[in-house]
Design a protein around this motif. Structure first.
Motif, mmCIF file in Angstrom:
data_model
loop_
_atom_site.group_PDB
_atom_site.id
_atom_site.type_symbol
_atom_site.label_atom_id
_atom_site.label_comp_id
_atom_site.label_asym_id
_atom_site.label_seq_id
_atom_site.Cartn_x
_atom_site.Cartn_y
_atom_site.Cartn_z
ATOM 1 N N VAL A 39 -3.398 16.548 -3.862
ATOM 2 C CA VAL A 39 -3.721 15.336 -4.615
ATOM 3 C C VAL A 39 -3.156 14.140 -3.848
ATOM 4 N N ILE A 40 -3.976 13.148 -3.644
ATOM 5 C CA ILE A 40 -3.579 11.965 -2.864
ATOM 6 C C ILE A 40 -3.845 10.738 -3.715
ATOM 7 N N ARG A 41 -2.801 9.970 -3.998
ATOM 8 C CA ARG A 41 -2.986 8.726 -4.763
ATOM 9 C C ARG A 41 -2.558 7.542 -3.928
ATOM 10 N N CYS A 42 -3.372 6.511 -3.977
ATOM 11 C CA CYS A 42 -3.120 5.309 -3.179
ATOM 12 C C CYS A 42 -3.114 4.098 -4.100
ATOM 13 N N THR A 43 -2.031 3.334 -4.063
ATOM 14 C CA THR A 43 -1.931 2.113 -4.865
ATOM 15 C C THR A 43 -1.848 0.904 -3.933
ATOM 16 N N CYS A 66 0.878 -1.175 0.000
ATOM 17 C CA CYS A 66 0.000 0.000 0.000
ATOM 18 C C CYS A 66 0.910 1.218 0.000
ATOM 19 N N LYS A 67 0.869 1.968 -1.078
ATOM 20 C CA LYS A 67 1.764 3.116 -1.217
ATOM 21 C C LYS A 67 0.956 4.359 -1.568
ATOM 22 N N PHE A 68 1.452 5.507 -1.110
ATOM 23 C CA PHE A 68 0.795 6.782 -1.404
ATOM 24 C C PHE A 68 1.742 7.700 -2.158
ATOM 25 N N GLU A 69 1.175 8.451 -3.074
ATOM 26 C CA GLU A 69 1.863 9.593 -3.658
ATOM 27 C C GLU A 69 1.037 10.811 -3.311
ATOM 28 N N VAL A 70 1.686 11.898 -2.898
ATOM 29 C CA VAL A 70 0.944 13.113 -2.590
ATOM 30 C C VAL A 70 1.614 14.287 -3.292
ATOM 31 N N ALA A 71 0.813 15.280 -3.634
ATOM 32 C CA ALA A 71 1.355 16.464 -4.299
ATOM 33 C C ALA A 71 0.401 17.609 -4.090
ATOM 34 N N LYS A 83 -8.184 -13.463 -4.800
ATOM 35 C CA LYS A 83 -9.234 -13.894 -5.709
ATOM 36 C C LYS A 83 -10.144 -12.785 -6.181
ATOM 37 N N THR A 84 -9.982 -11.618 -5.630
ATOM 38 C CA THR A 84 -10.877 -10.542 -6.051
ATOM 39 C C THR A 84 -10.141 -9.220 -5.973
ATOM 40 N N GLY A 85 -10.699 -8.228 -6.659
ATOM 41 C CA GLY A 85 -9.999 -6.968 -6.865
ATOM 42 C C GLY A 85 -9.842 -6.154 -5.600
ATOM 43 N N ILE A 86 -8.968 -5.189 -5.674
ATOM 44 C CA ILE A 86 -8.543 -4.451 -4.510
ATOM 45 C C ILE A 86 -8.871 -2.976 -4.667
ATOM 46 N N GLU A 87 -9.842 -2.652 -5.564
ATOM 47 C CA GLU A 87 -10.145 -1.232 -5.773
ATOM 48 C C GLU A 87 -10.778 -0.592 -4.548
ATOM 49 N N MET A 88 -11.558 -1.344 -3.761
ATOM 50 C CA MET A 88 -12.159 -0.720 -2.578
ATOM 51 C C MET A 88 -11.079 -0.339 -1.556
ATOM 52 N N GLU A 89 -10.010 -1.133 -1.484
ATOM 53 C CA GLU A 89 -8.914 -0.794 -0.569
ATOM 54 C C GLU A 89 -8.242 0.509 -1.008
ATOM 55 N N ALA A 90 -7.998 0.634 -2.323
ATOM 56 C CA ALA A 90 -7.351 1.848 -2.812
ATOM 57 C C ALA A 90 -8.252 3.066 -2.602
ATOM 58 N N LEU A 91 -9.548 2.907 -2.872
ATOM 59 C CA LEU A 91 -10.485 4.020 -2.690
ATOM 60 C C LEU A 91 -10.633 4.383 -1.211
ATOM 61 N N THR A 92 -10.682 3.370 -0.361
ATOM 62 C CA THR A 92 -10.805 3.643 1.074
ATOM 63 C C THR A 92 -9.532 4.287 1.604
ATOM 64 N N GLY A 93 -8.374 3.793 1.151
ATOM 65 C CA GLY A 93 -7.104 4.410 1.554
ATOM 66 C C GLY A 93 -7.053 5.879 1.178
ATOM 67 N N ALA A 94 -7.410 6.191 -0.069
ATOM 68 C CA ALA A 94 -7.381 7.585 -0.515
ATOM 69 C C ALA A 94 -8.384 8.436 0.255
ATOM 70 N N SER A 95 -9.577 7.889 0.507
ATOM 71 C CA SER A 95 -10.614 8.646 1.223
ATOM 72 C C SER A 95 -10.224 8.927 2.666
ATOM 73 N N VAL A 96 -9.712 7.923 3.348
ATOM 74 C CA VAL A 96 -9.343 8.125 4.753
ATOM 75 C C VAL A 96 -8.161 9.092 4.842
ATOM 76 N N ALA A 97 -7.222 9.013 3.903
ATOM 77 C CA ALA A 97 -6.126 9.984 3.880
ATOM 78 C C ALA A 97 -6.661 11.397 3.691
ATOM 79 N N ALA A 98 -7.648 11.549 2.802
ATOM 80 C CA ALA A 98 -8.231 12.872 2.574
ATOM 81 C C ALA A 98 -8.962 13.369 3.820
ATOM 82 N N LEU A 99 -9.667 12.470 4.504
ATOM 83 C CA LEU A 99 -10.349 12.864 5.743
ATOM 84 C C LEU A 99 -9.333 13.283 6.808
ATOM 85 N N ALA A 100 -8.227 12.555 6.921
ATOM 86 C CA ALA A 100 -7.201 12.921 7.899
ATOM 87 C C ALA A 100 -6.563 14.257 7.524
#
Lengths: 158, 158, 158, 158, 158, 158
Positions: free
Chosen positions: E97-101, E85-90, E107-124
């Motif tokens: 701008v906050i990007r989370c990879t 789980c990595k972040f880029e910020v600028a 067995k299933t995709g990880i887009e909710m983790e990336a979206l939740t990571g970016a959202s919680v970072a934005a809330l913080a």
């Protein structure tokens, strides 16, 4: 700033307790686990130890920690400070009896904490003994008594 | 509705604090981490950055969030509102010193929050530096001071 | 889609373990709690019971549950499935010794789980006994042994 | 017992709210999700049901439970008792509008709870519909109104 | 053992992924926070420090820990091991701008983790700066890219 | 590095599953809630809506999220990835029937997840209806079926 509500009647919502009075509130709940003879025979009058460890001790700690997680588990439950959480456990024939009493000083009742504490303790009890008896049944999970709110409650046949 | 208690003396139970007074309570705890020279040399007087990121910053945030999880981690701990949680960090020779001060307005003391905050910060510190020194030792985890309860406490050799 | 990185060097980031091999990994960590004579005298060779309940039992369960929360507590820790988590506890003079061994089948080491398990067990031990001795000190929190990764580790003076 | 502070200015720390007054505090936040026509067409005026279940219901419950986790998610947030948490949801053209109002009786504001509630509800909404439209965008996440603290706040263009 | 299903069509249920293939899956999500000039002026090209501490550092750690809580926050999300789980910020003008990879082998995709990571970072991020600007708006929360599943996804205007 | 074990026989410990085979494992558990006529009369054949919101929907989401918390609630439970978690609900006379089926691809059985899911759903059901009937009783919490492990299990009277 008002919205045309979509499905107002169907929506889940926490009850607003901001105007309620702060009182000392106590609730006791019970859960029972019916076990087979192999499990019942392990019991030495104090606790019993399965291959995974001491059964009642583990159930009591799990139940105490579970009671503290109530508002995280039950969607519309209010977070409440727990002033106390105590368990009584006993064996009545082939039934393990687990009672959990919770106390808070707050604006709303604490019966969900007592019920969750008793339920999680019963689930932990099951987990500790399931190698001996996978057919155990948890039953009689109910509120025994509740005081401190607008109206008290006492179960009819405790 | 009373049960023949099974193993009353052995049972774990939260202390009942419902009758205790609400006061402002403060506790400070400390943890120390002994590191090797490679780690100590990274330190620039403010913080230091391992391959995983800034060490003290990460430790402080982990400790703050850990302090808030105290009642979920320590089985018989009461949930308490945290009015404040602050960290002081320093390097004394080859020792990282982490101090955590917690404050609450509540019915029971907050020393477990301060100790948990300091411990989790020390564990996060270890995690950030373990590639450089897996032999780090966390020690000196203790309560330095506690006020606001029935009796104050101050460690003898702070 | 690349960003001009702001403070690339300072940023915290989880290590990418996706290319690492899945192996059985084992880690053992230890924590020690120095207690006063009052606490030491309670010990009966198996466990001891404070006013709040059985001390070692509570510490072991807290430590086991704490080990499972490691990745939620330590910011850059990877979530790992725990295949096993076991504790050994003993009293050596006036020191309680707590050892935690964790096992996983995964891509990265499990030392943080073992260290967190031992630390949370020590904190729970403190909580159970603090009425008898608030001056207890947790120390010697360290990794004893680690196997299954790229390189094994064994503490010099176990 | 004072330390030479290392990087005092850089350190994260919770604000000390112990001296603040206890008041009833209310905050409302909003989040919007822009969806494609396929998703918008599902809406029947009350809720709509994707392959995974009822969309708004799931979003509202997720948001309510998320609001209760605010202090565990936001590092420097104070834990606050929630007296109430309510959602309003609506569809405005191709936008789902989610409003979350939180109430507490406490020493500090509750805007982070409202914002977290709205955000988690929007994320759950995305999760329920992402098979129909992975390009949905969550936007307009902001505080609409806040009362009960030292100074009230009202967004300019609600 | 079949039940007459009550409201089969309306019921929420996790998708069954047991038959899906285990692959390396990667997702990147973004969140943006629009700030006022006072906030933007604090930025020194690397990070900036509000009264509560370093803003981006806190956001990145909160986002990382939030990504690990995704399956606990989003009701029908599958628990997934996070390999990375990595972040880029600028800062782009008045926008953070906050990007989370996020990466998993599952067995299933990880887009909710990336979206939740970016959202919680934005809330913080919001929480760290809200004293300077309560009118900040989080927007542009969306999936940028997703690979490793049945079909890849790439946002049209990254 | 071996310790003189203190109370080896009494100690709680997770079972070591590292040598067990990875298989697809499925478990179904059931819980029942006996309600009074007032509650039963609300039911419209699909769901029913109490003052707090839709009852079965809330119970199903709470149970799904509760199942994912099983290893955090039950002290000696292994963390397991959930491939699927589904609920069936029905009304049989004055009994609400809740069935939870969990699936994993892992080294140990998933019956505790199914039992915890059913129990938490029943507790949430109670919470939604308790204003109408505080005397509801949760009973019949048991494992119906389990496959994929060393030996299958099927309850005698489903």
């Amino acid at each position: 700033m008002s919205l045309t509500h979509v499905n107002e009647q169907n929506q889940a919502a926490m009850v607003d307790v901001s105007a309620k009075e702060i009182t000392v509130r106590i609730a006791t709940a019970e859960a029972r686990v019916t076990v087979n003879e192999t499990v019942a025979a392990q019991f030495d009058g104090r606790d019993f130890v399965s291959k995974k460890g001491p059964v009642f001790q583990t159930a009591i700690l799990a139940g105490t920690m579970g009671a503290k997680q109530t508002s995280a588990l039950i969607p519309l439950c209010h977070p409440l400070p727990l002033d106390s959480c105590k368990f009584e456990v006993a064996f009545e024939g082939r039934e393990a009896v687990i009672r959990c009493t919770c106390k808070t000083t707050g604006k709303t009742g604490i019966e969900m904490e007592a019920l969750t504490g008793a339920s999680v303790a019963a689930l932990a009890f099951y987990d500790m003994c399931k190698a001996l008896d996978p057919a155990m049944v948890i039953h009689g999970v109910r509120l025994l008594e509740k005081t401190g709110g607008k109206s008290d409650y006492r179960a009819e046949s405790p």
